[in-house]
Design a protein around this motif. Structure first.
Motif, PDB file in Angstrom:
ATOM      1  N   GLU A  15       0.816  -1.218   0.000  1.00  0.00           N
ATOM      2  CA  GLU A  15       0.000   0.000   0.000  1.00  0.00           C
ATOM      3  C   GLU A  15       0.852   1.271   0.000  1.00  0.00           C
ATOM      4  OE1 GLU A  15      -3.375  -0.102  -0.285  1.00  0.00           O
ATOM      5  OE2 GLU A  15      -3.018  -2.264  -0.516  1.00  0.00           O
ATOM      6  N   VAL A  16       2.131   1.165  -0.340  1.00  0.00           N
ATOM      7  CA  VAL A  16       2.975   2.360  -0.352  1.00  0.00           C
ATOM      8  C   VAL A  16       2.509   3.336  -1.422  1.00  0.00           C
ATOM      9  CG1 VAL A  16       5.000   1.146   0.526  1.00  0.00           C
ATOM     10  CG2 VAL A  16       4.672   1.348  -1.941  1.00  0.00           C
ATOM     11  N   THR A  17       2.788   4.614  -1.180  1.00  0.00           N
ATOM     12  CA  THR A  17       2.450   5.635  -2.168  1.00  0.00           C
ATOM     13  C   THR A  17       3.648   6.019  -3.021  1.00  0.00           C
ATOM     14  OG1 THR A  17       2.902   7.404  -0.584  1.00  0.00           O
ATOM     15  CG2 THR A  17       0.647   6.590  -0.694  1.00  0.00           C
ATOM     16  N   GLY A  18       4.823   5.502  -2.631  1.00  0.00           N
ATOM     17  CA  GLY A  18       6.012   5.821  -3.406  1.00  0.00           C
ATOM     18  C   GLY A  18       7.119   4.823  -3.185  1.00  0.00           C
ATOM     19  N   VAL A  19       8.027   4.761  -4.141  1.00  0.00           N
ATOM     20  CA  VAL A  19       9.228   3.933  -4.018  1.00  0.00           C
ATOM     21  C   VAL A  19      10.436   4.828  -4.259  1.00  0.00           C
ATOM     22  CG1 VAL A  19       8.261   1.679  -4.552  1.00  0.00           C
ATOM     23  CG2 VAL A  19       8.880   3.198  -6.422  1.00  0.00           C
ATOM     24  N   ALA A  20      11.441   4.672  -3.413  1.00  0.00           N
ATOM     25  CA  ALA A  20      12.683   5.417  -3.574  1.00  0.00           C
ATOM     26  C   ALA A  20      13.801   4.435  -3.886  1.00  0.00           C
ATOM     27  CB  ALA A  20      13.000   6.209  -2.311  1.00  0.00           C
ATOM     28  N   ALA A  21      14.772   4.905  -4.647  1.00  0.00           N
ATOM     29  CA  ALA A  21      15.894   4.049  -5.024  1.00  0.00           C
ATOM     30  C   ALA A  21      17.121   4.906  -5.252  1.00  0.00           C
ATOM     31  CB  ALA A  21      15.563   3.247  -6.279  1.00  0.00           C
ATOM     32  N   GLY A  22      18.289   4.334  -4.952  1.00  0.00           N
ATOM     33  CA  GLY A  22      19.536   5.037  -5.180  1.00  0.00           C
ATOM     34  C   GLY A  22      20.387   4.339  -6.217  1.00  0.00           C
ATOM     35  N   SER A  23      20.898   3.163  -5.865  1.00  0.00           N
ATOM     36  CA  SER A  23      21.811   2.436  -6.748  1.00  0.00           C
ATOM     37  C   SER A  23      21.237   2.203  -8.135  1.00  0.00           C
ATOM     38  CB  SER A  23      22.183   1.090  -6.115  1.00  0.00           C
ATOM     39  OG  SER A  23      22.859   1.274  -4.899  1.00  0.00           O
ATOM     40  N   MET A  24      19.962   1.878  -8.184  1.00  0.00           N
ATOM     41  CA  MET A  24      19.328   1.578  -9.473  1.00  0.00           C
ATOM     42  C   MET A  24      19.416   2.754 -10.443  1.00  0.00           C
ATOM     43  SD  MET A  24      15.361   0.585 -10.183  1.00  0.00           S
ATOM     44  CE  MET A  24      14.685   0.812 -11.836  1.00  0.00           C
ATOM     45  N   PHE A  25      19.355   3.971  -9.903  1.00  0.00           N
ATOM     46  CA  PHE A  25      19.386   5.157 -10.753  1.00  0.00           C
ATOM     47  C   PHE A  25      20.798   5.727 -10.922  1.00  0.00           C
ATOM     48  CE2 PHE A  25      14.926   5.778  -8.921  1.00  0.00           C
ATOM     49  CZ  PHE A  25      14.345   5.061  -9.953  1.00  0.00           C
ATOM     50  N   ILE A  26      21.763   5.120 -10.227  1.00  0.00           N
ATOM     51  CA  ILE A  26      23.143   5.608 -10.277  1.00  0.00           C
ATOM     52  C   ILE A  26      24.056   4.681 -11.062  1.00  0.00           C
ATOM     53  CG2 ILE A  26      25.193   6.104  -8.875  1.00  0.00           C
ATOM     54  CD1 ILE A  26      23.090   8.237  -8.591  1.00  0.00           C
ATOM     55  N   TYR A  27      23.871   3.377 -10.851  1.00  0.00           N
ATOM     56  CA  TYR A  27      24.763   2.382 -11.445  1.00  0.00           C
ATOM     57  C   TYR A  27      24.152   1.711 -12.677  1.00  0.00           C
ATOM     58  CZ  TYR A  27      27.393   2.496  -7.020  1.00  0.00           C
ATOM     59  OH  TYR A  27      28.130   2.861  -5.931  1.00  0.00           O
ATOM     60  N   GLN A  28      25.038   1.263 -13.548  1.00  0.00           N
ATOM     61  CA  GLN A  28      24.624   0.492 -14.722  1.00  0.00           C
ATOM     62  C   GLN A  28      25.558  -0.702 -14.894  1.00  0.00           C
ATOM     63  OE1 GLN A  28      21.900   1.109 -16.806  1.00  0.00           O
ATOM     64  NE2 GLN A  28      21.386   2.617 -15.239  1.00  0.00           N
ATOM     65  N   GLY A  29      24.986  -1.869 -15.198  1.00  0.00           N
ATOM     66  CA  GLY A  29      25.785  -3.048 -15.504  1.00  0.00           C
ATOM     67  C   GLY A  29      26.321  -3.767 -14.281  1.00  0.00           C
ATOM     68  N   LYS A  30      26.877  -4.958 -14.507  1.00  0.00           N
ATOM     69  CA  LYS A  30      27.388  -5.787 -13.417  1.00  0.00           C
ATOM     70  C   LYS A  30      28.563  -5.143 -12.692  1.00  0.00           C
ATOM     71  CE  LYS A  30      25.914 -10.214 -15.383  1.00  0.00           C
ATOM     72  NZ  LYS A  30      26.351 -11.554 -15.861  1.00  0.00           N
ATOM     73  N   LYS A  31      29.326  -4.334 -13.403  1.00  0.00           N
ATOM     74  CA  LYS A  31      30.492  -3.693 -12.784  1.00  0.00           C
ATOM     75  C   LYS A  31      30.128  -2.378 -12.090  1.00  0.00           C
ATOM     76  CE  LYS A  31      33.957  -5.769 -15.797  1.00  0.00           C
ATOM     77  NZ  LYS A  31      35.103  -5.523 -16.704  1.00  0.00           N
ATOM     78  N   ARG A  32      28.840  -2.066 -12.114  1.00  0.00           N
ATOM     79  CA  ARG A  32      28.340  -0.868 -11.445  1.00  0.00           C
ATOM     80  C   ARG A  32      29.059   0.404 -11.900  1.00  0.00           C
ATOM     81  NH1 ARG A  32      25.923  -1.779  -5.420  1.00  0.00           N
ATOM     82  NH2 ARG A  32      24.709  -3.640  -5.868  1.00  0.00           N
ATOM     83  N   GLY A  33      29.088   0.591 -13.193  1.00  0.00           N
ATOM     84  CA  GLY A  33      29.590   1.853 -13.709  1.00  0.00           C
ATOM     85  C   GLY A  33      28.607   2.961 -13.408  1.00  0.00           C
ATOM     86  N   VAL A  34      29.101   4.156 -13.136  1.00  0.00           N
ATOM     87  CA  VAL A  34      28.223   5.272 -12.792  1.00  0.00           C
ATOM     88  C   VAL A  34      27.616   5.862 -14.063  1.00  0.00           C
ATOM     89  CG1 VAL A  34      28.093   7.564 -11.746  1.00  0.00           C
ATOM     90  CG2 VAL A  34      29.536   5.794 -10.710  1.00  0.00           C
ATOM     91  N   LEU A  35      26.313   5.734 -14.173  1.00  0.00           N
ATOM     92  CA  LEU A  35      25.570   6.303 -15.292  1.00  0.00           C
ATOM     93  C   LEU A  35      24.150   6.578 -14.811  1.00  0.00           C
ATOM     94  CD1 LEU A  35      25.436   7.114 -18.281  1.00  0.00           C
ATOM     95  CD2 LEU A  35      24.710   4.765 -18.793  1.00  0.00           C
ATOM     96  N   ILE A  36      23.850   7.838 -14.543  1.00  0.00           N
ATOM     97  CA  ILE A  36      22.560   8.198 -13.948  1.00  0.00           C
ATOM     98  C   ILE A  36      21.430   7.962 -14.934  1.00  0.00           C
ATOM     99  CG2 ILE A  36      21.202  10.128 -13.058  1.00  0.00           C
ATOM    100  CD1 ILE A  36      23.794  11.203 -11.839  1.00  0.00           C
TER     101      ILE A  36
END
Length: 253
Positions: A219-240
């Motif tokens: 029943e949440v009204t929102g979801v927050a995320a950090g890593s998902m919007f900051i990292y890309q790929g298995k090596k976690r390259g920074v790409l917003i």
């Protein structure tokens, strides 16, 4: 019915942007202003900024950094970190923040929260709650940046917080933070049905299906995320990144 929200949650340290895993293993990401400019381009509706050192170091919130962010930011944002008195809230709002998230001080001094709500209104005051499961799988509330156990049961605590009149709860799983392994759906569901005020869930998002799942099953009204919007790929390259409008519709519907 509240509009479902998808909110990037960004962590500040010394006015820089960082990421953590389970509230530890801090990694420097870059300049928050650059991140804000990218999120502007992606037409994000809302942002959350949390200073991860202010409470532990007993320092004032970074007013100049917040003012700099507000100058560039096209969307409303919430700030949290080190807030423990009314004058700080006043300065942060004057600096450009729209909402103020309070964590440790809410536990230590509930009357401060009641007073803040009466002065600034419930829509301005958010209580951020960090929790971790103990050896028996019971959710326990932590303060001081996840370092100190309050020994309080999460479900009991959220009801106490609701009674203070706050406008929203930001619920963050320490166990899931930065893991990108999915949200703690069961606990989020239990919390979101325990209170009538809006709940924003944070901790564990790794892909769009994670966002969709928590919005559909709780029943949440929102979801927050950090890593998902900051990292890309298995090596976690920074790409917003951030979902486009079509992807958002698919997530929230």
């Amino acid at each position: 019915m509240s509009l479902k929200r998808i909110i990037p949650c960004l962590l500040l340290r010394d006015s820089g942007l960082v990421k953590t895993v389970k509230f530890k293993k801090t990694t420097y990401i870059g300049d928050p202003i650059n991140a804000v400019k990218i999120f502007n381009e992606k037409e994000v509706d809302e942002l959350i900024f949390l200073d991860i050192d202010a409470t532990r170091n007993k320092t004032e919130p970074p007013y100049q950094a917040i003012q700099d962010i507000a100058t560039e930011c096209f969307m409303p944002f919430c700030y949290g970190g080190g807030v423990n008195n009314v004058e700080q809230i006043r300065k942060l709002l004057a600096s450009g923040a729209e909402k103020i998230a309070i964590n440790t001080a809410a536990f230590k001094d509930p009357n401060f929260i009641r007073n803040a709500v009466s002065i600034f209104g419930s829509s301005t005051i958010v209580v951020s709650i960090d929790y971790k499961k103990n050896l028996f799988g019971k959710p326990v509330v932590y303060v001081n940046g996840g370092r100190t156990s309050t020994k309080k049961n999460l479900l009991n605590y959220v009801k106490e917080i609701e009674m203070l009149g706050v406008g929203e709860i930001l619920l963050n799983s320490i166990d899931r933070d930065g893991t990108m392994e999915g949200y703690d759906i069961g606990m989020i569901k239990d919390v979101s049905v325990s209170v009538e005020i809006p709940v924003v869930a944070c901790g564990g998002a790794g892909n769009m299906d994670d966002l969709k799942q928590v919005l559909a099953q709780t029943e949440v009204t929102g979801v927050a995320a950090g890593s998902m919007f900051i990292y890309q790929g298995k090596k976690r390259g920074v790409l917003i990144s951030y979902p486009n409008q079509e992807e958002i519709k698919n997530i929230i519907n």
